[in-house]
Design a protein around this motif. Structure first.
Motif, PDB file in Angstrom:
ATOM      1  N   MET A  35     -17.059  25.079 -42.204  1.00 11.18           N
ATOM      2  CA  MET A  35     -16.424  24.313 -41.134  1.00 11.18           C
ATOM      3  C   MET A  35     -16.512  25.069 -39.801  1.00 11.18           C
ATOM      4  O   MET A  35     -16.836  24.494 -38.760  1.00 11.18           O
ATOM      5  CB  MET A  35     -14.963  24.036 -41.504  1.00 11.18           C
ATOM      6  N   GLU A  36     -16.204  26.367 -39.846  1.00 12.96           N
ATOM      7  CA  GLU A  36     -16.266  27.165 -38.614  1.00 12.96           C
ATOM      8  C   GLU A  36     -17.689  27.237 -38.065  1.00 12.96           C
ATOM      9  O   GLU A  36     -17.903  27.146 -36.854  1.00 12.96           O
ATOM     10  CB  GLU A  36     -15.712  28.576 -38.865  1.00 12.96           C
ATOM     11  N   ARG A  37     -18.661  27.389 -38.947  1.00 10.67           N
ATOM     12  CA  ARG A  37     -20.061  27.450 -38.487  1.00 10.67           C
ATOM     13  C   ARG A  37     -20.491  26.111 -37.885  1.00 10.67           C
ATOM     14  O   ARG A  37     -21.227  26.078 -36.891  1.00 10.67           O
ATOM     15  CB  ARG A  37     -20.978  27.832 -39.654  1.00 10.67           C
ATOM     16  N   ALA A  38     -20.010  25.018 -38.491  1.00 10.70           N
ATOM     17  CA  ALA A  38     -20.355  23.691 -37.968  1.00 10.70           C
ATOM     18  C   ALA A  38     -19.797  23.502 -36.564  1.00 10.70           C
ATOM     19  O   ALA A  38     -20.472  22.948 -35.674  1.00 10.70           O
ATOM     20  CB  ALA A  38     -19.829  22.608 -38.904  1.00 10.70           C
ATOM     21  N   LYS A  39     -18.578  23.978 -36.329  1.00 15.11           N
ATOM     22  CA  LYS A  39     -17.976  23.845 -35.001  1.00 15.11           C
ATOM     23  C   LYS A  39     -18.678  24.742 -33.987  1.00 15.11           C
ATOM     24  O   LYS A  39     -18.826  24.368 -32.823  1.00 15.11           O
ATOM     25  CB  LYS A  39     -16.476  24.168 -35.086  1.00 15.11           C
ATOM     26  N   GLN A  40     -19.115  25.913 -34.439  1.00 11.34           N
ATOM     27  CA  GLN A  40     -19.849  26.803 -33.531  1.00 11.34           C
ATOM     28  C   GLN A  40     -21.177  26.186 -33.114  1.00 11.34           C
ATOM     29  O   GLN A  40     -21.562  26.256 -31.943  1.00 11.34           O
ATOM     30  CB  GLN A  40     -20.075  28.156 -34.221  1.00 11.34           C
ATOM     31  N   ARG A  41     -21.870  25.562 -34.083  1.00 11.25           N
ATOM     32  CA  ARG A  41     -23.154  24.931 -33.761  1.00 11.25           C
ATOM     33  C   ARG A  41     -22.966  23.787 -32.769  1.00 11.25           C
ATOM     34  O   ARG A  41     -23.786  23.582 -31.871  1.00 11.25           O
ATOM     35  CB  ARG A  41     -23.825  24.417 -35.036  1.00 11.25           C
ATOM     36  N   ARG A  42     -21.878  23.025 -32.913  1.00  4.98           N
ATOM     37  CA  ARG A  42     -21.621  21.888 -32.043  1.00  4.98           C
ATOM     38  C   ARG A  42     -20.923  22.334 -30.759  1.00  4.98           C
ATOM     39  O   ARG A  42     -20.750  21.549 -29.835  1.00  4.98           O
ATOM     40  CB  ARG A  42     -20.765  20.860 -32.792  1.00  4.98           C
ATOM     41  N   GLU A  43     -20.489  23.603 -30.710  1.00  2.00           N
ATOM     42  CA  GLU A  43     -19.790  24.168 -29.554  1.00  2.00           C
ATOM     43  C   GLU A  43     -18.490  23.410 -29.266  1.00  2.00           C
ATOM     44  O   GLU A  43     -18.214  23.009 -28.130  1.00  2.00           O
ATOM     45  CB  GLU A  43     -20.699  24.187 -28.320  1.00  2.00           C
ATOM     46  N   VAL A  44     -17.706  23.211 -30.326  1.00  2.70           N
ATOM     47  CA  VAL A  44     -16.389  22.575 -30.196  1.00  2.70           C
ATOM     48  C   VAL A  44     -15.364  23.485 -30.872  1.00  2.70           C
ATOM     49  O   VAL A  44     -15.713  24.402 -31.622  1.00  2.70           O
ATOM     50  CB  VAL A  44     -16.361  21.170 -30.833  1.00  2.70           C
ATOM     51  N   THR A  45     -14.076  23.217 -30.627  1.00  5.22           N
ATOM     52  CA  THR A  45     -13.018  24.055 -31.192  1.00  5.22           C
ATOM     53  C   THR A  45     -12.218  23.350 -32.287  1.00  5.22           C
ATOM     54  O   THR A  45     -11.655  24.001 -33.159  1.00  5.22           O
ATOM     55  CB  THR A  45     -12.042  24.500 -30.091  1.00  5.22           C
ATOM     56  N   ASP A  46     -12.129  22.011 -32.257  1.00  7.78           N
ATOM     57  CA  ASP A  46     -11.307  21.280 -33.215  1.00  7.78           C
ATOM     58  C   ASP A  46     -12.160  20.494 -34.200  1.00  7.78           C
ATOM     59  O   ASP A  46     -13.240  19.997 -33.852  1.00  7.78           O
ATOM     60  CB  ASP A  46     -10.361  20.307 -32.492  1.00  7.78           C
ATOM     61  N   ASP A  47     -11.640  20.351 -35.435  1.00  9.76           N
ATOM     62  CA  ASP A  47     -12.384  19.656 -36.484  1.00  9.76           C
ATOM     63  C   ASP A  47     -12.756  18.232 -36.086  1.00  9.76           C
ATOM     64  O   ASP A  47     -13.858  17.754 -36.377  1.00  9.76           O
ATOM     65  CB  ASP A  47     -11.558  19.620 -37.775  1.00  9.76           C
ATOM     66  N   HIS A  48     -11.809  17.529 -35.439  1.00  9.63           N
ATOM     67  CA  HIS A  48     -12.045  16.108 -35.153  1.00  9.63           C
ATOM     68  C   HIS A  48     -13.103  15.892 -34.068  1.00  9.63           C
ATOM     69  O   HIS A  48     -13.516  14.761 -33.819  1.00  9.63           O
ATOM     70  CB  HIS A  48     -10.732  15.433 -34.740  1.00  9.63           C
ATOM     71  N   GLU A  49     -13.561  16.969 -33.431  1.00  8.73           N
ATOM     72  CA  GLU A  49     -14.601  16.849 -32.406  1.00  8.73           C
ATOM     73  C   GLU A  49     -16.004  16.836 -33.005  1.00  8.73           C
ATOM     74  O   GLU A  49     -16.981  16.572 -32.302  1.00  8.73           O
ATOM     75  CB  GLU A  49     -14.483  17.995 -31.400  1.00  8.73           C
TER      76      GLU A  49
END
Length: 282
Positions: free
Chosen positions: A1-15
């Motif tokens: 989950m954290e890696r997915a948010k880093q790739r998308r450059e977002v901070t929250d799951d719902h983003e």
């Protein structure tokens, strides 16, 4: 989950975008396969029994064992599983989730108290993935919160939740700890239980409930357990003497008193260092 948010450059799951979530599903299934040696089950009934078994197995994990030791609970009791229909607090801006107390668990004041998050699921609040928002305008102003309270963002649902809080407290005759979800503008109550409270709050709540006629004076006295005295003896900071100390940051309260020590970030590390004679704050 954290890696997915880093790739998308977002901070929250719902983003995360739908394609990110599709990849996450695949990644999680692969992780399960690698860990267990069998594919993730696709049959819903098999998934349900797997989830039930996971709850039963959690009764013997280290955290549960420590909790039982602290609270004098016998291992033979076992645990239970409640299966209920799922509701979603993360379907959009008209959805939310939160935890509410029918009275303030720190002070005992007769105010609805708690935390909530818009467009989120319960684990987002409990695991601290996002900073929760205050329940009331009063609490937001006291905490200097920048995000709107539930009372401001969804006033009608806040009034409905407040009414349910009063109903549950009148029924159980004690302060309640409630979990709720709002799905597309509709309030759902997930569970309620007797709420934990500080020693100061315990005295205040017992006195108030007796004066309100919900319980007798005898019942109020029986609710003040001897172990509460240890909380009253915890050292605290004198917030009026700001010349003696400097505040570096603010956080969410998790202790009835003040403490000093080295900062650690896992329970195992705290226990290990404590056994070696170090003073730690975890």
């Amino acid at each position: 989950m954290e890696r997915a948010k880093q790739r998308r450059e977002v901070t929250d799951d719902h983003e995360l975008l739908p394609e990110d979530l599709e990849q996450l599903v695949s990644d999680y299934k692969t992780a399960v396969h690698l860990e267990l040696g069998v594919p993730f089950p696709e049959d819903p009934e098999e998934q349900l029994w797997g989830a039930i078994g996971a709850v039963f197995n959690s009764w013997m994990n280290p955290r549960a064992k420590t909790y039982r030791q602290l609270h004098g609970m016998p291992e033979s009791w076992g645990t239970a599983v409640n299966v209920q229909a799922m509701v979603f607090g993360n379907l959009g801006k008209d959805c939310a989730t939160g935890v509410a107390f029918t009275r303030n668990p720190s002070s005992g004041l007769n105010d609805v108290y708690g935390e909530w998050l818009a467009n989120a699921q319960g684990e987002d609040v409990l695991l601290g993935r996002r900073r929760p928002q205050e329940m009331t305008i009063k609490a937001r102003l006291a905490q200097r919160g920048e995000m709107p309270s539930l009372e401001e963002a969804m006033p009608n649902l806040f009034r409905e939740l407040s009414a349910v809080c009063r109903q549950l407290e009148d029924h159980y005759k004690d302060m309640q700890d409630i979990e709720f979800t709002i799905q597309q503008g509709k309030l759902y109550m997930l569970q309620t239980r007797t709420g934990k409270r500080t020693a100061h709050a315990a005295v205040q709540i017992a006195v108030d409930l007796a004066q309100e006629g919900l319980i007798s004076k005898g019942s109020a006295l029986l609710r003040l357990k001897p172990e509460l005295i240890t909380q009253l003896l915890h050292p605290t900071l004198d917030v009026s003497s700001t010349d003696r100390w400097q505040r570096l940051t603010r956080g969410l309260p998790a202790s009835p008193g003040a403490a000093t020590g080295k900062v650690v970030f896992t329970a195992d590390e705290a226990e290990k260092r404590s056994r070696n004679g170090e003073k730690v704050v975890g």
